[in-house]
Design a protein around this motif. Structure first.
Motif, mmCIF file in Angstrom:
data_model
loop_
_atom_site.group_PDB
_atom_site.id
_atom_site.type_symbol
_atom_site.label_atom_id
_atom_site.label_comp_id
_atom_site.label_asym_id
_atom_site.label_seq_id
_atom_site.Cartn_x
_atom_site.Cartn_y
_atom_site.Cartn_z
ATOM 1 N N CYS A 134 -9.311 4.624 3.050
ATOM 2 C CA CYS A 134 -10.764 4.389 3.015
ATOM 3 C C CYS A 134 -11.096 2.969 3.471
ATOM 4 O O CYS A 134 -12.218 2.699 3.884
ATOM 5 C CB CYS A 134 -11.322 4.668 1.620
ATOM 6 N N GLY A 135 -10.125 2.043 3.383
ATOM 7 C CA GLY A 135 -10.309 0.738 4.020
ATOM 8 C C GLY A 135 -10.422 -0.499 3.161
ATOM 9 O O GLY A 135 -9.549 -1.357 3.193
ATOM 10 N N CYS A 161 -9.666 -2.366 0.472
ATOM 11 C CA CYS A 161 -8.853 -2.515 -0.741
ATOM 12 C C CYS A 161 -9.355 -3.659 -1.624
ATOM 13 O O CYS A 161 -9.173 -3.626 -2.840
ATOM 14 C CB CYS A 161 -7.403 -2.791 -0.390
ATOM 15 N N CYS A 201 -9.319 -0.021 -6.125
ATOM 16 C CA CYS A 201 -8.780 1.233 -5.607
ATOM 17 C C CYS A 201 -8.609 2.185 -6.789
ATOM 18 O O CYS A 201 -7.746 1.975 -7.636
ATOM 19 C CB CYS A 201 -7.440 0.974 -4.928
ATOM 20 N N CYS A 235 -2.153 6.067 -0.416
ATOM 21 C CA CYS A 235 -3.397 5.579 0.194
ATOM 22 C C CYS A 235 -4.097 6.707 0.958
ATOM 23 O O CYS A 235 -3.438 7.503 1.626
ATOM 24 C CB CYS A 235 -3.025 4.450 1.147
ATOM 25 N N HIS A 236 -5.425 6.781 0.855
ATOM 26 C CA HIS A 236 -6.168 7.767 1.648
ATOM 27 C C HIS A 236 -7.029 7.081 2.710
ATOM 28 O O HIS A 236 -7.974 7.666 3.229
ATOM 29 C CB HIS A 236 -6.998 8.687 0.739
ATOM 30 N N ASN A 274 0.878 -1.180 0.000
ATOM 31 C CA ASN A 274 0.000 0.000 0.000
ATOM 32 C C ASN A 274 0.908 1.220 0.000
ATOM 33 O O ASN A 274 1.788 1.322 0.862
ATOM 34 C CB ASN A 274 -0.863 0.046 1.267
HETATM 35 S S1 SF4 Z 1 -8.665 1.111 -1.387
HETATM 36 FE FE1 SF4 Z 1 -7.037 0.542 0.045
HETATM 37 S S2 SF4 Z 1 -5.132 1.279 -0.896
HETATM 38 FE FE2 SF4 Z 1 -6.839 2.296 -1.935
HETATM 39 S S3 SF4 Z 1 -7.040 4.245 -0.817
HETATM 40 FE FE3 SF4 Z 1 -8.507 2.795 0.098
HETATM 41 S S4 SF4 Z 1 -7.366 1.886 1.822
HETATM 42 FE FE4 SF4 Z 1 -5.864 2.862 0.506
#
Ligand code: SF4
Ligand SMILES: Cc1cc2nc3c(=O)[nH]c(=O)nc-3n(C[C@H](O)[C@H](O)[C@H](O)COP(=O)(O)OP(=O)(O)OC[C@H]3O[C@@H](n4cnc5c(N)ncnc54)[C@H](O)[C@@H]3O)c2cc1C
Length: 561
Positions: A225-226, A228, A232, A222-223, A211
């Protein structure tokens, strides 16, 4: 049989996941003409739903029985859900069988460009000579025909491109890599790490995962959001579909042929050479042939070996490239049914439903059977733990009304850890063709024979016991541990069924994943692993694939393939 449009290819790569993506990128960027045959559909950013709320789903992700109708095996792992289920194989159309007393959950069977890297957990760890030469250390099995120094430059190359976050820890048995900055540990993870080190001398670190924490090659960091596993849009985790495969296609030297289910490798009847592959177009159900100078299988261990078993010829009657007789044997896949959890009430933070989510947690490095320690009496080899901390609402609080609302907001601050342990490569864990069953395309399916031995059972027990010991050392409350027998066996990290070795009588592939028997045939996924150390396999799969492609190109230049 339908005619494949005449086009001349240097190389056929079967499968576009972790290994196939790298093979295509390396070869196409060097100017070779590559045909990439992928059983699944093309992947696209339009399919990614990481920001889509549950209420926008038809069944709010609650109607698992609907998914179970077509994917009864895949749904057993949470990453196959209402968001993603149509990325996965239809278990009824493409089945496999097992003996009645050895159930096996073959999960994570993807049918999209990118394969398993669409949904993988992204933990990326190097192997060391403690792994490559494990047989010399403890006498079980075989050493790999290569060592750490051989693969080290390829680990560097792959890590720099993939983007792995991590911290340098200086461990001989878990070498440091080319890391992007790690995601900081939470309070309870920091406390856990410090106390476990202080009291037990074990190393807890931020998980090393694919990541990004810094921009890389046009991919954003990565931001948090959780989820994956739903894709993404900023391409912040590594998925072959939007990295290696995209790069290969951008060269103009690689053609992606989607929905191409490879049935068998075709041999030149006059010479001991592969001449191409036969595949079934999954949409039209027509069979097609395609030719090239070299064939590389990257379809994931069991799938590649299934292709080899289905490619038997009069000369190789028990499977192509199987003069050794070991093809299909020594199946390994990590055990992971021991671990524990504990709470840290003193560290309670404010809970929130919309808080950022760390897509990675902690990793606890192996601490059994290492140099300078006496051999651990209960089992050979070792295990590491993956883990994460969380702060959640107390949904299970007692009471109702005002009292419940108050209790609900009392945070549950906890750490969960799960062991990932090495499974010894044993002859009697194996795959073969099931003569009685074919998939919907008419291709014979695999029968998988796998069960745990004494070593695995003892290791699972220690995963539970040691989890309890570490949580206690960290001062956790309400500690719960578990150590279940891992039946049915279930697998995400399968390896070893076309193993590499120096001796062609005891192995299928040489150290460059080239068949000992058929020189223009390579298998570049984890089938070649001589053993399956407790570290997650994919970083090593990718690094070996690049190394083997470099060898392949040097052999082509010398005209010796
Ligand atoms: S999908 Fe996963 S890798 Fe992509 S921004 Fe969200 S947490 Fe980060
Ligand atoms: C949920 C999950 C979590 C995981 N977490 C981790 C982790 O944290 N760390 C780690 O190291 N590994 C992890 N893995 C494992 C990792 O994803 C695999 O090791 C890796 O993707 C294997 O690469 P591969 O190239 O062998 O196969 P894949 O990436 O699976 O790609 C194989 C491709 O071949 C195609 N294919 C199959 N059969 C055929 C055929 N007959 N003809 C044409 N194409 C075919 C498939 O459609 C697929 O696209 C995880 C896997 C899963 C499912």
């Amino acid at each position: 049989m339908a005619e494949q449009k005449k086009q001349s290819y240097d190389v056929i790569v079967v499968g576009s996941g972790a290994s196939g993506g790298w093979a295509c990128k390396r070869l196409a960027e060097a100017g070779l003409k590559v045909a990439l045959l992928e059983a699944g559909r093309p992947q696209s950013d339009k399919n990614f739903t990481e920001h889509k709320p549950l209420f926008e789903l038809k069944y709010r992700n609650k109607a698992s029985e609907i998914i179970r109708k077509t994917r009864p095996i895949q749904i057993k792992f949470g990453v196959c859900n209402e968001y993603t289920y149509n990325w996965f194989v239809n278990d009824l159309e493409e089945p496999y069988t097992t003996p009645a007393d050895k159930p096996f959950n073959w999960m994570g069977r993807l049918r999209m460009t990118g394969g398993r890297t669409n949904v993988w957990g992204r933990v990326s760890l190097r192997f060391s000579d403690w792994d490559f030469k494990s047989a010399s250390h403890d006498g079980f099995g075989e050493d790999w025909p290569l060592g750490y120094k051989d693969i080290e430059p390829y680990y560097d190359l792959v890590e720099k491109y993939v983007g792995i976050t991590g911290s340098a820890e200086g461990l001989e048995h878990l070498p440091d890599g080319q890391f992007q900055p790690p995601v900081p540990l939470t309070c309870q993870e920091t406390l856990f790490r410090n106390r476990v080190k202080e009291k037990l001398g074990r190393t807890v670190m931020p998980a090393r995962t694919a990541n990004l924490t810094k921009p890389l090659n046009g991919r954003g960091p990565c931001h948090y959001c959780g989820p994956c596993e739903r894709g993404c849009m900023t391409h912040s985790y590594f998925n072959s579909a939007f990295t290696t495969v995209a790069d290969a296609l951008a060269t103009g030297n690689c053609s992606l042929i989607s929905n191409a289910m490879v049935h068998k490798v075709l041999m030149d009847p006059d010479r001991d050479r592969a001449r191409g592959v036969l595949y079934v177009d999954r949409i039209t159900r027509q069979s097609r042939e395609i030719s090239a100078r070299v064939v590389i299988l990257c379809a994931q261990s069991q799938e590649s070996v299934r292709i080899l078993l289905n490619s038997a010829t009069p000369q190789y009657s028990n499977g192509l490239a199987n003069s050794s007789g070991v093809l299909g044997h020594y199946l390994t896949a990590h055990v992971r049914s021991g671990g524990g959890s504990g709470e840290f009430p003193a560290l309670g933070a404010k809970t929130s439903l919309g808080a950022p989510v760390k897509p990675l947690g902690i990793y606890i490095a192996r601490f059994r059977n290492l140099r300078n320690d006496p051999p651990y009496k209960k089992f050979l080899r070792g295990f590491g733990y993956e883990g994460a901390s969380s702060t959640k609402f107390n949904w299970g609080a007692p009471g109702f009304g005002e009292a419940y609302k108050k209790a609900l907001r009392e945070p549950r601050t906890s750490i969960d850890i799960t062991g990932f342990g090495e499974v010894l490569p044993r002859w009697d864990n194996f795959v073969e063709l099931d003569p009685a069953v074919k998939d919907v395309y008419g291709i014979p399916v695999l029968k998988i024979h796998m069960s745990d031995g004494e070593n695995e059972r003892a290791m699972i027990q220690d995963m539970g016991d040691s989890a309890g010991e570490m949580l206690e050392a960290a001062g956790a409350k309400n500690i719960r541990t578990y150590a279940h027998p891992s039946a049915p066996r279930w697998a995400l990290h399968e390896a070893g069924i076309a193993r590499m070795g120096s001796d062609p009588k005891k192995s299928v592939l040489n150290q460059f994943q080239q068949s000992h028997d058929v020189k223009n045939l390579f298998v570049m996924d984890a089938s070649g692993f001589t053993s399956n150390p407790c570290q997650n396999p994919t970083l090593t799969i990718m690094s070996l694939a690049v190394r083997s492609c470099d060898y392949l190109m040097s052999e082509l230049k010398r005209n010796s393939i």
